[in-house]
Design a protein around this motif. Structure first.
Motif, PDB file in Angstrom:
ATOM      1  N   LEU A 156       0.660  -1.144   0.460  1.00  0.00           N
ATOM      2  CA  LEU A 156       0.189   0.334   0.295  1.00  0.00           C
ATOM      3  C   LEU A 156       0.795   0.949  -0.037  1.00  0.00           C
ATOM      4  CD1 LEU A 156      -2.800   0.960   0.523  1.00  0.00           C
ATOM      5  CD2 LEU A 156      -2.281   1.226   2.851  1.00  0.00           C
ATOM      6  N   ASP A 157       0.637   1.925  -0.834  1.00  0.00           N
ATOM      7  CA  ASP A 157       1.182   3.813  -1.103  1.00  0.00           C
ATOM      8  C   ASP A 157       0.537   4.494  -0.784  1.00  0.00           C
ATOM      9  OD1 ASP A 157       2.860   5.585  -1.629  1.00  0.00           O
ATOM     10  OD2 ASP A 157       3.027   5.274  -3.009  1.00  0.00           O
ATOM     11  N   LYS A 158       0.386   4.906   0.377  1.00  0.00           N
ATOM     12  CA  LYS A 158      -0.753   6.246   1.094  1.00  0.00           C
ATOM     13  C   LYS A 158       0.469   7.610   0.544  1.00  0.00           C
ATOM     14  CE  LYS A 158      -2.785   5.538   4.486  1.00  0.00           C
ATOM     15  NZ  LYS A 158      -3.628   4.676   5.605  1.00  0.00           N
ATOM     16  N   THR A 159       1.148   7.212   0.263  1.00  0.00           N
ATOM     17  CA  THR A 159       1.299   8.879  -0.321  1.00  0.00           C
ATOM     18  C   THR A 159       1.115   9.033  -1.799  1.00  0.00           C
ATOM     19  OG1 THR A 159       3.647   7.868  -1.577  1.00  0.00           O
ATOM     20  CG2 THR A 159       3.935   8.278   0.388  1.00  0.00           C
ATOM     21  N   VAL A 160       0.619   8.576  -2.102  1.00  0.00           N
ATOM     22  CA  VAL A 160      -0.416   9.113  -3.688  1.00  0.00           C
ATOM     23  C   VAL A 160      -1.432   9.931  -3.332  1.00  0.00           C
ATOM     24  CG1 VAL A 160      -0.658   8.313  -5.623  1.00  0.00           C
ATOM     25  CG2 VAL A 160       0.638   6.467  -4.786  1.00  0.00           C
ATOM     26  N   THR A 161      -1.016  11.340  -4.074  1.00  0.00           N
ATOM     27  CA  THR A 161      -2.581  12.170  -4.266  1.00  0.00           C
ATOM     28  C   THR A 161      -3.158  11.201  -5.135  1.00  0.00           C
ATOM     29  OG1 THR A 161      -1.024  13.505  -3.228  1.00  0.00           O
ATOM     30  CG2 THR A 161      -3.106  14.527  -4.868  1.00  0.00           C
ATOM     31  N   PRO A 162      -4.395  11.079  -4.572  1.00  0.00           N
ATOM     32  CA  PRO A 162      -5.395  10.897  -6.848  1.00  0.00           C
ATOM     33  C   PRO A 162      -5.550  11.711  -7.318  1.00  0.00           C
ATOM     34  CG  PRO A 162      -6.805  10.795  -4.130  1.00  0.00           C
ATOM     35  CD  PRO A 162      -5.700  11.215  -4.000  1.00  0.00           C
ATOM     36  N   VAL A 163      -5.588  11.211  -8.171  1.00  0.00           N
ATOM     37  CA  VAL A 163      -6.208  12.304  -9.676  1.00  0.00           C
ATOM     38  C   VAL A 163      -7.765  12.846  -9.293  1.00  0.00           C
ATOM     39  CG1 VAL A 163      -6.738  12.655 -11.982  1.00  0.00           C
ATOM     40  CG2 VAL A 163      -4.406  10.976 -11.267  1.00  0.00           C
ATOM     41  N   PHE A 164      -8.661  12.079  -8.519  1.00  0.00           N
ATOM     42  CA  PHE A 164     -10.065  12.351  -9.059  1.00  0.00           C
ATOM     43  C   PHE A 164      -9.832  11.932  -7.165  1.00  0.00           C
ATOM     44  CE2 PHE A 164     -10.144  12.610 -13.323  1.00  0.00           C
ATOM     45  CZ  PHE A 164     -10.916  13.598 -14.053  1.00  0.00           C
ATOM     46  N   GLY A 165     -10.538  13.338  -5.907  1.00  0.00           N
ATOM     47  CA  GLY A 165     -10.690  12.662  -4.817  1.00  0.00           C
ATOM     48  C   GLY A 165     -11.649  11.885  -4.813  1.00  0.00           C
ATOM     49  N   GLN A 166     -12.729  12.327  -5.204  1.00  0.00           N
ATOM     50  CA  GLN A 166     -14.169  11.471  -4.925  1.00  0.00           C
ATOM     51  C   GLN A 166     -15.150  10.763  -6.394  1.00  0.00           C
ATOM     52  OE1 GLN A 166     -16.358  15.306  -4.236  1.00  0.00           O
ATOM     53  NE2 GLN A 166     -16.372  15.945  -6.192  1.00  0.00           N
TER      54      GLN A 166
END
Length: 299
Positions: A156-166
């Motif tokens: 798991l890589d929790k550092t990734v900022t998603p492109v879409f947050g919702q």
């Protein structure tokens, strides 16, 4: 003694694989939605789990290059497909050369993240049993920390900022979904140009990946199989800390072995003489059965 630091090559080819999830339970057990608390988010059927596991075992040989990062739709069937793939890659009976060789995939080094941008086409055609108030995202019950808890901690890589947050807006059209899928794929490919990416998503996203690369795509009907995938490739040139990337192209084969029926999509299109012809251009193997996607050429 002089120590020489090995620099990565300035030129490389970035590989992107866009894969559909495995067999979903509600397509096999038709009564499941009537008794499920969240009928819009079916899990994999046993057939789907088996297919994901087998796909994971075969994927290193099929691709012939390492996967560094897996990006997963938050829908349960996609997350379970990712877990099956990782388990298949780690299967002890396959031997270290298959799962972890130079041309394969080391499951201990794969990074995994959840991405709303690769979620299902968000309308009542693709999602047959939505919640009572589908416009309210809270009614869908997606909890990213709970979903992430299913992923092995070392992956798991929790550092990734998603492109879409919702989630998207309910009633999403196919053109809007196409924009979302392509933006997500290209944004993450650009963010990680030195890595090969595997997106585990839905049939619509794989169809978008293929149709975007075809001229006069409206003349084709693309049908996806479970765990079928499309493979994109582009050249990446490193200049110091900066990268310059070329355009992606669709590879009508899998891995380095190629496909016995065709070499270029354009070559096949030029040779079609009948009004309807089906071509398997990307596939996985499950025993003797070909899995992947077909293109139907329409008059």
């Amino acid at each position: 003694m002089v120590t020489t630091r090995l620099e990565p090559p300035p030129h490389r080819r970035q590989q992107v694989v866009v894969m559909r999830h495995g067999d979903r339970l509600d397509n096999i057990e038709k009564s499941w939605p009537s008794r499920a608390p969240r009928p819009w988010d079916p899990p994999l059927a046993e057939e789907g789990r088996a297919r994901a596991l087998e796909t994971g075992k075969q994927l290193p040989t099929r691709l012939g290059f390492p996967i560094h990062r897996i990006i997963v739709s938050p829908f349960r069937r996609c997350v379970e497909t990712a877990l099956g793939l990782i388990a298949g890659l780690s299967a002890p009976d396959e031997g270290p050369d298959v799962a972890m060789g130079d041309g394969g995939i080391d499951p201990s080094k794969i990074k995994v993240s959840i991405e709303y941008g690769m979620g299902e086409l968000f309308n009542n055609i693709a999602i047959r049993h939505p919640p009572r108030n589908p416009e309210d995202h809270a009614d869908w019950g997606f909890n990213i920390p709970e979903i992430e808890a299913l992923i092995p901690l070392d992956a798991l890589d929790k550092t990734v900022t998603p492109v879409f947050g919702q989630l998207p807006q309910w009633g999403e059209t196919e053109p809007k979904a196409k924009e979302r899928y392509l933006l997500t794929i290209h944004s993450l490919a650009d963010r990680y140009p030195s890595e090969n990416l595997l997106f585990i998503t839905h049939g619509e996203a794989v169809k978008v990946t293929v149709s975007t690369q075809l001229e006069d795509a409206a003349r084709f009907k693309i049908k996806m199989d479970y765990c079928g995938y499309a493979q994109l490739e582009r050249q990446v040139i490193r200049n110091g800390d900066a990268f310059e990337a070329g355009e992606f192209k669709l590879l009508p084969n899998y891995g380095q072995t190629g496909h016995p029926l065709l070499t270029k999509v354009a070559d096949v299109i030029d040779t079609l003489a009948s009004s309807v012809a089906e071509l398997v251009i990307v596939h996985m193997m499950q025993g003797q059965k070909e899995l992947g996607f077909t293109i139907v050429f329409l008059c």
